[in-house]
Design an enzyme around this catalytic site. Structure first.
Site, mmCIF file in Angstrom:
data_model
loop_
_atom_site.group_PDB
_atom_site.id
_atom_site.type_symbol
_atom_site.label_atom_id
_atom_site.label_comp_id
_atom_site.label_asym_id
_atom_site.label_seq_id
_atom_site.Cartn_x
_atom_site.Cartn_y
_atom_site.Cartn_z
ATOM 1 N N TRP A 103 0.823 -1.206 0.000
ATOM 2 C CA TRP A 103 0.000 0.000 0.000
ATOM 3 C C TRP A 103 0.866 1.269 0.000
ATOM 4 O O TRP A 103 0.558 2.235 0.693
ATOM 5 C CB TRP A 103 -0.981 0.018 1.174
ATOM 6 N N HIS A 104 1.915 1.256 -0.796
ATOM 7 C CA HIS A 104 2.836 2.395 -0.850
ATOM 8 C C HIS A 104 2.893 2.988 -2.255
ATOM 9 O O HIS A 104 3.968 3.288 -2.776
ATOM 10 C CB HIS A 104 4.242 1.968 -0.413
ATOM 11 N N GLN A 105 1.748 3.192 -2.879
ATOM 12 C CA GLN A 105 1.737 3.741 -4.236
ATOM 13 C C GLN A 105 2.364 5.139 -4.241
ATOM 14 O O GLN A 105 2.107 5.950 -3.356
ATOM 15 C CB GLN A 105 0.310 3.793 -4.764
#
Length: 529
Positions: free
Chosen positions: A464-466
């Site tokens: 979840w590190h876009q």
């Protein structure tokens, strides 16, 4: 030319805003946006509007650390998914992103990871601005942190707004991980945010944003204490539709609120902090982006910037799951230990990013292979994947969902690195440190060759590190300069993970705080605040 709202949509004044006219409008109350709004509102002479598409953060799932998984798929999540990916056996993997006050910092695993020294040196080189260098960023972290841990006056702060502390009384499996790392020659440290990230890496108990058993999101640290100030307006359940123009200057935003279109204007600047998906979406739907993409949707071009939506990066990981001898408790949201390592000692940045979770977390596709009722997971992650993706438009309207082609494992080196990461985790799990605590390795087990590659493609999930879809830099694909101003237009900055030239080593929340602080430094300097 200013964009005019559809005449059929009424535009009443906001019922919880005394005015529609501000000095600064901050779009997005996630990590970076909360920093920008809170810092600017510290000046009573500056009128600040903070706009958030989601709702309030006062929910047990947000505030109680152990309940964070319940936010995934809820109304506090944008519920994005990538397009079907041939490199992941045509899976469409979830790409969760926070949609509430605090954004990701309100629904994440609460890990405070500041990035590697050379991440920041790269940012300084890419931007041509020494204010992004490691020594400069260390000073920002020192003023940001209220750190409760082993003293490190050279690197850590003690009186800042963000409470950071090492996981208190970590569970036995977290302690065992550090011992296992030592047993295979990986050093351990008091914290993952000091000397450990100035060299090859190591293992440590996590630093977390948990205070007295409660999550302290970045919104809670920077904005919540200022609620009620006359110069700060916070609008929730309000989605930014597009930027408002006067020539090539941004003078405000149109938003959708309670099903109606409203307009707010900014005397000085608009700051986009909508994240690496919605920031490029709003830019493109407002006329900033690749000419061909805008033309495809009939959007007039204000500024051709081909880098908008390009360079999409994310941390990808692959679960290895171990069965406990007997059930164990879960502490601090379940993630208390981490490991960063460079598989080659000559690397400038670690390529391995492993996050321990104190319960079994298989992908849906691998769950049928046999998951223990009680166990722990080591997510073997790629710290700097070479694969790149793209965010594009499905249409010109605010209701048209973005298209995310994450490109995970599209670069062949990433698959090779994934296999190396899995093998390292298997070596860790086999160490004597886990004797009496762990019964066996459940997944992937004795797979090899094509079977192991297939497991990896089915196991791949996001951290979840876009990021990186409106990158900072000096080349033709850059979207913002070293002061975070958007090229070719006036009155607009970007402050969120989309401006990263490349993804940082580790969780991105703490670097996004730095990005917010840097934006405020530049704004204050520009206007003498």
């Amino acid at each position: 030319m200013a964009q005019t709202p559809n005449a059929s949509i009424r535009r009443p004044l906001a019922d919880d805003a005394s005015d529609t006219h501000f000095d600064f409008i901050v779009c997005g109350a996630g990590t970076s946006g909360s920093v920008v709004a809170g810092r600017l509102a510290a000046n009573p002479d500056v009128r600040v509007l903070l706009i958030e598409a989601g709702g309030d953060d006062d929910h047990p799932e947000v505030m109680e650390p152990g309940q964070w998984p319940l936010n995934l798929g809820s109304e506090r999540d944008w519920n994005f998914s990538g397009t079907p990916n041939p490199h992941l056996n045509n899976r469409s993997i979830p790409l969760n992103m926070g949609r509430t006050l605090g954004g990701g910092s309100s629904i994440n695993v609460m890990v405070w990871a500041r990035g590697h020294q050379n991440d920041w040196e790269d940012f300084a080189l890419a931007s041509g601005n020494e204010a992004w260098s490691y020594q400069s960023v260390l000073k920002i972290y020192q003023r940001v942190e209220d750190y409760w841990g082993a003293p490190d006056p050279l690197r850590r702060g003690e009186s800042g707004p963000v409470h950071v502390a090492s996981a208190e009384r970590p569970q036995p499996v977290a302690v065992a991980l550090l011992e296992a790392a030592r047993q295979i020659g990986i050093p351990t440290f008091d914290s993952p945010n000091g000397a450990m990230m100035e060299g090859r890496g190591g293992a440590a108990i996590n630093d977390l944003i948990v205070k007295q058993g409660r999550r302290q999101s970045i919104y809670r640290a920077y904005v919540h204490p200022r609620r009620g100030q006359a110069n700060l307006t916070v609008l929730t359940d309000t989605q930014v539709s597009r930027l408002v123009w006067s020539g090539k200057r941004v003078v405000g935003v149109d938003v959708v609120r309670q099903g109606r279109l409203e307009r707010f204007t900014a005397d000085r600047e608009v700051i986009l902090s909508l994240g690496a998906v919605n920031t490029p979406k709003v830019l493109m739907q407002s006329g900033i982006g690749p000419e061909a993409e805008l033309a495809r949707h009939g959007i007039p071009v204000i500024q051709h910037l081909p880098g908008v939506g390009a360079n999409h990066q994310d941390h990808v990981s692959f679960a290895a799951i171990f069965e406990y001898e007997r059930p164990q408790e879960v502490g601090h949201g379940g993630s208390e230990a981490t490991l960063y390592w460079s598989s080659d000692s000559t690397m400038r940045l670690p390529d391995m990013f492993h996050c321990q979770v104190e319960f079994p977390v298989p992908s849906a596709e691998n769950a049928s292979l046999g998951v223990p009722e009680h166990g722990w997971t080591m997510f073997a992650g790629l710290a700097h994947p070479k694969s790149r993706g793209q965010v594009s438009l499905s249409g010109p309207e605010v209701t048209d969902a973005p298209i995310i082609q994450a490109g995970t494992l599209s670069h062949p080196d990433d698959l090779r690195c994934a296999l190396d990461n899995i093998r390292l985790v298997q070596a860790l799990g086999a160490q004597d440190a886990f004797k009496g605590l762990v019964k066996r390795e459940s997944l992937p087990g004795q797979l090899s060759g094509a079977a192991l590659e297939n497991y990896v493609r089915n196991a791949a999930v996001t951290y979840w590190h876009q990021s990186c879809t409106a990158k900072m830099g000096l080349d033709d694909m850059s979207v913002v300069d070293g002061s975070l101003k958007v090229y070719g237009v006036e009155g607009l900055r970007i402050a969120d993970a989309s401006v990263m030239p490349h993804i940082t080593s580790g969780n991105t929340m703490a670097p996004c705080v730095v990005i917010g602080e840097r934006a405020v430094d530049e704004i204050r300097a520009a206007y003498g605040l």
